[in-house]
Structure formats: structure tokens, C-alpha cells
Design an enzyme around this catalytic site. Structure first.
Site, mmCIF file in Angstrom:
data_model
loop_
_atom_site.group_PDB
_atom_site.id
_atom_site.type_symbol
_atom_site.label_atom_id
_atom_site.label_comp_id
_atom_site.label_asym_id
_atom_site.label_seq_id
_atom_site.Cartn_x
_atom_site.Cartn_y
_atom_site.Cartn_z
ATOM 1 N N PHE A 253 52.780 -21.699 50.970
ATOM 2 C CA PHE A 253 53.957 -21.986 52.103
ATOM 3 C C PHE A 253 54.618 -23.302 52.062
ATOM 4 O O PHE A 253 55.699 -23.281 52.529
ATOM 5 C CB PHE A 253 53.279 -21.902 53.312
ATOM 6 C CG PHE A 253 52.419 -23.064 53.843
ATOM 7 C CD1 PHE A 253 53.236 -24.230 54.552
ATOM 8 C CD2 PHE A 253 51.149 -23.292 53.606
ATOM 9 C CE1 PHE A 253 52.528 -25.464 54.951
ATOM 10 C CE2 PHE A 253 50.338 -24.226 54.281
ATOM 11 C CZ PHE A 253 51.143 -25.444 54.618
ATOM 12 N N LYS B 209 56.644 -13.487 44.151
ATOM 13 C CA LYS B 209 55.690 -13.044 45.691
ATOM 14 C C LYS B 209 55.481 -14.197 46.453
ATOM 15 O O LYS B 209 54.776 -15.266 46.181
ATOM 16 C CB LYS B 209 54.244 -12.578 45.345
ATOM 17 C CG LYS B 209 53.590 -11.718 46.084
ATOM 18 C CD LYS B 209 53.540 -12.400 47.620
ATOM 19 C CE LYS B 209 52.176 -13.289 47.721
ATOM 20 N NZ LYS B 209 51.936 -13.828 49.075
ATOM 21 N N GLU C 119 53.379 -15.519 52.372
ATOM 22 C CA GLU C 119 53.203 -14.732 53.595
ATOM 23 C C GLU C 119 53.635 -15.452 54.782
ATOM 24 O O GLU C 119 54.296 -14.826 55.767
ATOM 25 C CB GLU C 119 51.939 -13.749 53.850
ATOM 26 C CG GLU C 119 50.707 -14.528 53.904
ATOM 27 C CD GLU C 119 50.231 -14.837 52.412
ATOM 28 O OE1 GLU C 119 50.877 -15.204 51.761
ATOM 29 O OE2 GLU C 119 49.026 -14.344 52.391
ATOM 30 N N SER D 236 45.961 -23.245 47.196
ATOM 31 C CA SER D 236 44.713 -24.007 47.576
ATOM 32 C C SER D 236 43.798 -23.745 46.303
ATOM 33 O O SER D 236 43.955 -22.716 45.586
ATOM 34 C CB SER D 236 44.228 -23.405 48.839
ATOM 35 O OG SER D 236 43.896 -21.801 48.705
ATOM 36 N N CYS E 44 51.224 -31.441 48.285
ATOM 37 C CA CYS E 44 50.036 -31.465 47.437
ATOM 38 C C CYS E 44 49.997 -32.662 46.706
ATOM 39 O O CYS E 44 48.849 -33.210 46.198
ATOM 40 C CB CYS E 44 49.906 -30.631 46.239
ATOM 41 S SG CYS E 44 51.466 -30.709 45.223
ATOM 42 N N GLU F 134 40.417 -31.638 51.540
ATOM 43 C CA GLU F 134 41.762 -31.316 51.772
ATOM 44 C C GLU F 134 42.117 -30.852 53.144
ATOM 45 O O GLU F 134 41.891 -29.816 53.459
ATOM 46 C CB GLU F 134 42.410 -30.535 50.771
ATOM 47 C CG GLU F 134 43.925 -30.403 50.941
ATOM 48 C CD GLU F 134 44.609 -29.689 50.023
ATOM 49 O OE1 GLU F 134 44.048 -28.511 49.699
ATOM 50 O OE2 GLU F 134 45.798 -29.795 49.397
HETATM 51 P P1 NAD Z 1 46.894 -20.361 49.689
HETATM 52 O O1 NAD Z 1 45.974 -20.582 48.494
HETATM 53 O O2 NAD Z 1 46.494 -19.863 51.054
HETATM 54 O O3 NAD Z 1 48.155 -19.262 49.347
HETATM 55 C C1 NAD Z 1 48.806 -19.497 48.177
HETATM 56 C C2 NAD Z 1 49.259 -18.214 47.643
HETATM 57 O O4 NAD Z 1 48.340 -17.544 47.072
HETATM 58 C C3 NAD Z 1 50.036 -17.248 48.760
HETATM 59 O O5 NAD Z 1 50.855 -16.438 48.126
HETATM 60 C C4 NAD Z 1 48.956 -16.242 49.121
HETATM 61 O O6 NAD Z 1 49.458 -14.880 49.444
HETATM 62 C C5 NAD Z 1 48.005 -16.014 47.901
HETATM 63 N N1 NAD Z 1 46.548 -16.000 47.859
HETATM 64 C C6 NAD Z 1 45.795 -16.642 49.011
HETATM 65 N N2 NAD Z 1 44.444 -16.431 48.794
HETATM 66 C C7 NAD Z 1 44.428 -15.436 47.737
HETATM 67 C C8 NAD Z 1 43.200 -14.700 47.201
HETATM 68 N N3 NAD Z 1 41.996 -14.930 47.488
HETATM 69 N N4 NAD Z 1 43.395 -13.843 46.093
HETATM 70 C C9 NAD Z 1 44.881 -13.533 45.786
HETATM 71 N N5 NAD Z 1 45.912 -14.211 46.428
HETATM 72 C C10 NAD Z 1 45.856 -15.202 47.502
HETATM 73 O O7 NAD Z 1 47.916 -21.752 50.051
HETATM 74 P P2 NAD Z 1 48.905 -22.237 51.168
HETATM 75 O O8 NAD Z 1 47.988 -22.610 52.311
HETATM 76 O O9 NAD Z 1 50.056 -21.162 51.176
HETATM 77 O O10 NAD Z 1 49.461 -23.587 50.530
HETATM 78 C C11 NAD Z 1 48.837 -24.812 50.722
HETATM 79 C C12 NAD Z 1 48.136 -25.132 49.461
HETATM 80 O O11 NAD Z 1 48.484 -25.221 48.306
HETATM 81 C C13 NAD Z 1 47.352 -26.455 49.565
HETATM 82 O O12 NAD Z 1 46.068 -26.539 49.110
HETATM 83 C C14 NAD Z 1 48.272 -27.258 48.682
HETATM 84 O O13 NAD Z 1 47.443 -28.344 48.090
HETATM 85 C C15 NAD Z 1 48.286 -26.640 47.408
HETATM 86 N N6 NAD Z 1 49.601 -26.826 46.791
HETATM 87 C C16 NAD Z 1 49.380 -27.031 45.314
HETATM 88 C C17 NAD Z 1 50.479 -27.694 44.663
HETATM 89 C C18 NAD Z 1 50.115 -28.024 43.420
HETATM 90 O O14 NAD Z 1 51.327 -28.479 42.649
HETATM 91 N N7 NAD Z 1 49.041 -28.496 43.065
HETATM 92 C C19 NAD Z 1 51.896 -27.746 45.051
HETATM 93 C C20 NAD Z 1 51.930 -27.100 46.547
HETATM 94 C C21 NAD Z 1 50.603 -26.842 47.291
#
Ligand code: NAD
Length: 490
Positions: free
Chosen positions: A150, A174, A177, A227, A282, A383
Site C-alpha cells: 500500500f 495486482k 487492496e 510485509s 520500508c 516492524e
Molecule cells: P502486505 O504484505 O500486507 O501486502 C502486500 C501485498 O501482498 C498486497 O497486494 C496483498 O494483497 C498481498 N498479500 C498479503 N498477504 C498475502 C498472503 N498471505 N498471500 C498472498 N498475498 C498476500 O503489505 P502492506 O501492508 O501492503 O505493505 C507494507 C509492508 O511492505 C511493510 O512491511 C513494508 O516494510 C513492506 N515494504 C517493503 C518494501 C521493500 O522494498 N522491501 C517496500 C515497500 C514496502
């Protein structure tokens, strides 16, 4: 009524048949702004199969012709920058300046991918044996899919999309959401490019939509950012299905503040790093380790910076920090501040329970400063992903580096110092893939890979630059011999 978002499949906007929708909420106002359909496996299959058909022709389009679409996309993104930035702020709460900043980073990736005719060149040797030559070509992998988080709804798909497209792949996005609106706007621009239908697809949805992408045989390459638990799960499932995957995970980034650092500049840069995007980056520095006698002076200055940061609605003038993503996230962050207190940390500046006048329904957490955070405790390793900065202390550089390295994540680590020798040692020994020396957000430019390590990354090749080019291409090695006696003699 909030508008229901569409998918973009085979060059057309199509409504999803999903029975279930999620509300998309503006976190700064608390108002619903759209409805997100949870697209089904059948809809994913339609996108995957369309992308696969498109790929068969797209891979034949010469690279110099493919990049013409990227030049056009850059122009359209520049022309629509304000609308894209506004959408970004409305759906994820950050300030207008932060949204413009992430769009610039997105566009930079388009610019770098315009160099694909050079970037995807292979290599060769003449006469590896007498009369035998060997060549290595790069060919596109097929259909790629990108699963986005997000917090950078405009930028993050662009760590991958331009490279996938330019190297001759088709690609499915994708979006998160929670923040799917900016990619709807991006795809309105994509719709104007005149690309062959199916080369770029947009599918909205949640976890089951992702799982359908991971299971669909047409999808050959998976890029994900989110995450750590989700990154680990997605990487494992993609790998089990025989796909290549690059999954960038969560973070908890430490910074060493050395006694010779200029405190005024250091405080300003670190406050921007910790509280910019409400701490939801991040690459946010969230653990400050003071080294030696700088402890009290830094704590005092930083507390003042935390107290005086102007928090408000992201589109209002003069606002330095916007909302966190949701009411659930606010509750979670405030709960973690309470948990830090319970394990012995002192809450020096408390951002809990605050509201922004005129935006009482917004999800705002104000800057928070925790002192004496136990280095081995839960707060030090969790985190928080909010505007919370944890202070710890070390007596020596060596002890500080050991504390930096005592964590599972490895996204980024920074040092603030005037000493070249300290910086050089830190650069060499810190266990993280992105290092800052007197830098608050060491975000690699588009022409460098985004190099997370350890629990912040699952895979081999990162997003951006030559890593992305390698990820989206297969190498093909050709060994050839043309005996003189087999050819017509001239
Ligand atoms: P999130 O993991 O909740 O969701 C990310 C994506 O994965 C979404 O599109 C979601 O629909 C999908 N998803 C989530 N759980 C899933 C599962 N179990 N199976 C399949 N798909 C799944 O992350 P968020 O809350 O949207 O974003 C924040 C996180 O992203 C933080 O932990 C942040 O550190 C990380 N982040 C990392 C970087 C990097 O480059 N390392 C960059 C930006 C954000």
C-alpha cells in the site's frame, strides 16, 4: 456511492464479477472513496491467458520499437503528475510533496528502461575453439506478475513494469487492496499508449487473487513487495510452482549517531526519515543508536523535532506528515507503543490519542519518541511501520555495529559521522543491502538495484536496473560452427 474499480484485461476496462468487495478509504478523512472487487481465479486466468497470447507477438517486436511506448508513457505521466499525486495522497495519506517524490521515482524507472536496447545486450566470444563461436542472448521470460504493497501505490509497480515491458514480456499488476486507485489512473494512461491488447493487464483483488496468480501456469515470473510474512509465503508458493520470484519484505532500519556528527543536520535528516510518509517507508530509519557522549544532546534535539512536526491532511499546505493507512493500523501502532512501555521503554514524546482538527475521522498517529528501548526486546525487532523512533545507546562504534547487525531484517542501515574511517568500517560491516552514510533514506536510484537482504528479501535478483533486466530475461547460449567446406564458395 463509491465507484467500483475495474480490471484492465486484453486492452479493455472490464467489471469484475466478484461477489465480494472491500472499501477503499481515504485515511486522512476516514471517508470511503472506492470499492475494490476481489477478483476470482477465473478472472486471473483470463488475464494470464490473454497476457500469454500477447507475449507471443510482443516478444517479436524489436526492442527499439518497444521502448517507444515507454517514451510515450513517460510523457503522459509527466502531463498527469498532479492528478496521479493527488490520487496517491487521497488513498494512502502521505503529503502532496511525498506523492510527487514517489512519482518522480516511478518515472525515473521508465527512463532507465528506455535504455533496454543497450541494457539487454548479450555477449559473445569468437573462436572459443578453432572455427567455433559462442553467443549469449537475452530473451524475455513470458508473463510477469507484480503484487504491490500500500505504501507507494504509484512507484513500486514501476520497479518492475518498465523493465518487464521493455525486455519483451507481458505483465500483470495486482495493486494493494488498500491503495488501488493510482494504478487505475496509471492504466488509464496505459490505455492511451496503443500497446497490443494483453501486454499490460491490471487485476484488482486480495490474497486469493494473488494465490490464483501464483498458481496459474501462464505466469512465469513473480515480483512482490510487502510485509515479510507475505513475501515469504508468496516466494515459497511461486517457487513450489516452478516460477522465478523476487519478493521484497519488511524492515526495521537502524542508524548510528556518532559523537562527531553535525547534530543540527543529523536531527533534521533523521526526523524526515523516521516521520516522512508517517513512518510507512520500508527505508524509514526507526532505531537510533547513539554512540558515546552524543546521547543526551541528540535525544533533546530529536524530541523537539518530533514535538514540532506539523501533522495534518496530506493535501493541505504546510503539512509535514500525513495519516497512517487505516484505523486498524493506528490502533496497532498505538498498541505497540504501549507494549514498548510495558517492556521498559520511556515514551518521551507520545503521539497516541491525537486528532487533527477538521479531520477527526482521519487515522493520525503523531510523531513518537521512545527512549531506553531494550535492545533485545520485542520493540527493537518488530516492524512498527508508523511514526515511532526508538532510541538505544552504545559506548563504541564496535558495539553500535553489533547492535545494528543484531536483527533479522536487512533492508537498510545508516551512519551519521564526520569520520571517513568510521563510515568506511560501517559500510563494510553493517549487515544490510542498502547503506546510508549521512543519508536518511538510502533509496537506490533507478539505475541501481534495490538491494534488501536477509528477512527483507526473498530471491536472488532485486527490483530496478540490471537486476530487473536479468530477472525478466532468460539467457540463451548458442555455440556455432560454420565449416568452410559446407558453404558455397565465392
Ligand atoms: P502486505 O504484505 O500486507 O501486502 C502486500 C501485498 O501482498 C498486497 O497486494 C496483498 O494483497 C498481498 N498479500 C498479503 N498477504 C498475502 C498472503 N498471505 N498471500 C498472498 N498475498 C498476500 O503489505 P502492506 O501492508 O501492503 O505493505 C507494507 C509492508 O511492505 C511493510 O512491511 C513494508 O516494510 C513492506 N515494504 C517493503 C518494501 C521493500 O522494498 N522491501 C517496500 C515497500 C514496502
Amino acid at each position: 456511492m463509491a465507484k467500483r474499480l475495474l480490471n484492465y484485461i486484453n486492452g479493455e476496462w472490464v467489471p469484475s464479477k466478484a461477489a465480494e468487495c472491500l472499501p477503499v478509504v481515504n485515511p486522512g478523512t476516514g471517508e470511503p472513496i472506492a470499492e475494490l472487487p476481489l477478483s476470482s481465479a477465473a478472472e486471473v486466468a483470463a488475464a494470464g491467458e490473454g497476457a500469454d497470447r500477447a507475449f507471443r507477438e510482443w516478444r517479436r517486436v524489436p526492442a527499439p520499437d518497444r521502448i517507444q511506448f515507454l517514451f510515450k508513457l513517460k510523457r503522459l505521466m509527466e502531463e498527469n503528475l498532479d492528478a496521479l499525486a493527488r490520487s496517491c495522497t487521497e488513498e494512502c495519506g502521505k503529503t502532496r510533496a511525498e506523492s510527487v517524490g514517489e512519482l518522480r521515482r516511478a518515472i525515473e524507472n521508465v527512463e532507465v528502461a528506455c535504455g533496454i536496447p543497450l541494457l539487454m545486450q548479450g555477449r559473445n566470444n569468437e573462436d572459443i575453439a578453432r572455427g567455433i563461436d559462442e553467443h549469449m542472448f537475452r530473451q524475455p521470460v513470458g508473463v510477469g506478475a507484480m503484487i504491490a504493497p500500500f505504501n507507494f501505490p504509484a512507484m513500486i509497480p514501476f520497479w518492475f513494469l518498465p523493465y518487464a515491458l521493455a525486455t519483451g514480456n507481458s505483465f500483470i499488476v495486482k495493486p494493494s487492496e488498500k491503495c488501488p486507485l493510482t494504478q487505475q489512473l496509471v492504466f488509464e494512461l496505459v490505455d492511451q499508449l496503443g500497446l497490443p491488447p494483453g501486454v499490460l493487464q491490471l487485476v484488482n483483488g486480495g490474497r486469493e487473487t494473488v494465490e490464483a496468480l501464483l498458481d496459474h501456469p501462464a505466469v512465469r515470473a513473480v515480483s512482490m513487495v510487502g510485509s515479510t510474512p507475505a513475501a515469504r509465503a508468496i516466494y515459497s508458493r511461486a517457487a513450489a510452482n516452478g516460477k522465478r520470484a523476487q519478493c521484497q519484505g519488511g524492515a526495521k532500519n537502524p542508524v548510528l549517531i556518532m559523537p562527531d556528527a553535525d547534530l543540527e543536520t543529523t536531527t533534521r535528516i533523521l526526523a524526515d526519515s523516521a516521520f516522512g510518509c508517517a513512518g510507512q517507508r520500508c527505508l524509514a530509519l526507526s532505531v537510533g543508536i547513539t554512540v558515546g557522549p552524543v546521547r543526551d544532546a541528540f535525544r533533546e534535539r530529536f524530541a523537539e523535532a518530533a514535538r514540532t512536526r506539523k501533522v495534518g491532511y496530506g493535501l493541505d499546505d504546510g503539512v509535514e506528515m500525513g495519516a497512517v493507512i487505516s484505523a486498524e493500523s493506528k490502533a496497532r501502532i498505538e498498541g505497540l507503543i504501549g507494549a514498548a512501555e510495558a517492556e521498559g521503554a520511556k515514551v518521551l514524546v507520545d503521539g497516541r490519542g491525537r486528532t487533527v482538527p477538521g479531520h477527526e475521522k482521519g487515522s493520525f498517529v503523531f510523531p513518537t519518541l521512545l527512549d531506553d528501548v531494550p535492545p533485545k526486546g520485542e520493540t527493537a525487532r518488530t516492524e512498527i511501520f508508523g511514526p515511532v523512533f526508538s532510541l538505544m545507546h552504545a559506548e563504541t562504534l564496535e558495539e553500535g555495529i553489533a547492535m545494528v547487525n543484531d536483527r533479522a531484517y536487512g533492508n537498510m542501515a545508516s551512519i551519521f559521522t564526520a569520520s571517513g574511517a568510521a563510515a568506511r568500517r560501517f559500510r563494510n560491516e553493517a549487515r544490510a543491502g542498502n547503506i546510508g552514510v549521512n543519508i536518511g533514506i538510502a533509496a537506490p536510484m533507478a539505475f541501481f538495484p534495490f538491494s534488501g537482504w536477509a528477512d527483507s528479501f526473498f530471491g536472488d535478483l532485486h527490483g530496478q536496473a540490471e537486476h530487473a533486466v536479468e530477472f525478466f530475461t532468460e539467457t540463451k547460449v548458442v555455440v556455432e560452427r560454420w565449416p568452410k567446406e559446407w558453404s558455397r564458395q565465392f
